[in-house]
Design a protein around this motif. Structure first.
Motif, PDB file in Angstrom:
ATOM      1  N   SER A   1       0.937  -1.031  -0.066  1.00 40.16           N
ATOM      2  CA  SER A   1      -0.067  -0.024  -0.026  1.00 40.16           C
ATOM      3  C   SER A   1       0.866   1.240  -0.070  1.00 40.16           C
ATOM      4  O   SER A   1       0.442   2.426  -0.546  1.00 40.16           O
ATOM      5  N   VAL A   2       2.037   1.275   0.724  1.00 40.74           N
ATOM      6  CA  VAL A   2       2.999   2.206   0.842  1.00 40.74           C
ATOM      7  C   VAL A   2       3.527   2.698  -0.663  1.00 40.74           C
ATOM      8  O   VAL A   2       3.682   3.662  -0.985  1.00 40.74           O
ATOM      9  N   SER A   3       3.952   1.412  -1.015  1.00 42.90           N
ATOM     10  CA  SER A   3       4.500   1.635  -2.338  1.00 42.90           C
ATOM     11  C   SER A   3       3.716   2.057  -3.517  1.00 42.90           C
ATOM     12  O   SER A   3       4.230   2.848  -4.321  1.00 42.90           O
ATOM     13  N   SER A   4       2.640   1.795  -3.558  1.00 40.17           N
ATOM     14  CA  SER A   4       1.402   2.121  -4.511  1.00 40.17           C
ATOM     15  C   SER A   4       1.518   3.687  -4.341  1.00 40.17           C
ATOM     16  O   SER A   4       1.328   4.407  -5.361  1.00 40.17           O
ATOM     17  N   ASP A   5       1.354   4.260  -3.025  1.00 38.81           N
ATOM     18  CA  ASP A   5       1.049   5.531  -2.671  1.00 38.81           C
ATOM     19  C   ASP A   5       2.276   6.385  -3.280  1.00 38.81           C
ATOM     20  O   ASP A   5       2.016   7.503  -3.875  1.00 38.81           O
ATOM     21  N   PHE A   6       3.430   5.664  -3.010  1.00 35.16           N
ATOM     22  CA  PHE A   6       4.643   6.394  -3.342  1.00 35.16           C
ATOM     23  C   PHE A   6       5.036   6.622  -4.803  1.00 35.16           C
ATOM     24  O   PHE A   6       5.272   7.706  -5.410  1.00 35.16           O
TER      25      PHE A   6
END
Length: 375
Positions: A70-75
């Motif tokens: 989820s963090v990777s997607s946001d980044f």
């Protein structure tokens, strides 16, 4: 050692912890730092985590970075919208900001690092910067590679929802569409455009890092894909073509860059693009002409651009001031030194007045002005 409690570390002396961490890292030979949150990773705020990074470097172990899906997607969603955000993240990295529950531990950790590495804490920052860049570049390349896709060695990045009608870009990339193109709904075309967007974003970052050879095929893929799916006159196609020109200029292929800039100008005029987009293309042509030694033609075009930007944006706009700087530089090469000196001086004063002493655009004109005075 898989994990270690940070509570009650005072139960053992610092040397015990130091030796234990060092031995564990040396034995495992791999350290993974979780970038959470991606815009200010918590591990780099903790002194003992920083020590583990040091142990990685000292024992010559492998250093990896990772993000939760989820963090990777946001980044990467943020990265597509504004590529420069990557550098804002890197600019925050400083191991010296880290803290420890015991201040004495923090001081001892810093002393060990400073005494053990030639460049001390700066060496650790460089290690972290390099690994985050490597993670980012490999992950972006995997997403951008339409044929190969992600491999087991590259972090999996969830799909990012992208606009099929325009890029979300920085102020220098913004383009107002003359008409609203119909949204792309075909699944294959949407996938192609998503790959083109990743390619474009990665190409921009490669250019910013000076890796122009790596950027070139990504721009080519992006332009070709957008022409195929969206057509030549679509704002996103023209934007990619415009950046492709910049890449050719960086590579020193001035004649090709000039031809592409002229083509881009003709297409923007045909598409009815905003005047500022037209002037940006003319500026690219003028700069290419200047590099090719066609100084009179370049000067005439820079005069036209300055007049247009002053009228539309006012004298305080950074774009207007850049145009003033470009024209002064053209006068210098004619050479018409008095005109150049007058315009550099005027530009310098306006930039200090409107942008302040430390604005990068102000510093650029300061360099050119003082170079002219020295001549």
């Amino acid at each position: 050692m898989f994990s270690n409690s940070q509570h009650d570390t005072s139960a053992r002396p610092f040397d015990w912890w130091k030796e234990t961490f060092m031995a564990a890292v040396k034995s495992i030979q791999n350290v993974v730092m979780v970038l959470l949150p991606w815009n200010d990773p918590v591990p780099l705020t903790r002194a003992w985590c920083v020590f583990e990074v040091f142990a990685t470097a000292y024992t010559k172990s492998k250093f990896h970075v990772a993000m939760p899906p989820s963090v990777s997607s946001d980044f990467f969603s943020n990265l597509v919208g504004r590529p420069s955000i990557f550098y804002e993240v890197l600019a925050k990295i400083s191991c010296t900001r880290s803290c420890a529950t015991l201040e004495s531990d923090r001081k001892l950790i810093f002393e060990v690092i400073d005494c053990s590495l030639p460049d001390g804490m700066a060496a650790l920052d460089a290690l972290v910067l390099n690994m985050i860049k490597t993670y980012h570049d490999r992950a972006m390349a995997a997403v951008a590679d339409l044929e190969q896709g992600a491999t087991g060695t590259v972090p999996s990045i969830p799909s990012v929802t992208l606009s099929a009608t325009a890029d979300s870009a920085s102020s220098t990339d913004k383009s107002t569409e003359a008409s609203k193109p119909a949204p792309v709904t075909n699944a294959r075309d949407v996938a192609m455009l998503e790959a083109a967007q990743w390619s474009y974003t990665l190409a921009r970052l490669y250019d910013d890092q000076g890796d122009h050879q790596l950027a070139e095929p990504l721009y080519v893929f992006c332009v070709d894909t957008r022409v195929s799916v969206l057509g030549q006159l679509h704002p996103s196609t023209l934007l990619a073509m415009f950046r492709r020109h910049d890449n050719l200029s960086y590579l020193g292929r001035r004649t090709e860059a000039l031809a592409l800039a002229q083509e881009c100008l003709a297409l923007r005029e045909q598409a009815g693009c905003p005047e500022q987009d037209i002037l940006s293309s003319k500026n690219s042509i003028a700069n290419a002409l200047l590099f090719l030694g066609k100084i009179k033609k370049a000067t005439k075009l820079h005069e036209e651009i300055l007049e247009g930007r002053t009228k539309a944006l006012g004298e305080s706009s950074p774009e207007t001031l850049r145009s003033m700087n470009n024209l002064a530089n053209a006068y210098k090469q004619l050479p018409e030194v008095e005109k150049a000196e007058h315009l550099f001086s005027q530009c310098y004063k306006l930039r200090v007045q409107y942008l302040g002493e430390n604005h990068p655009v102000r510093l650029q004109i300061s360099f050119h002005f003082h170079a002219l005075v020295l001549v």
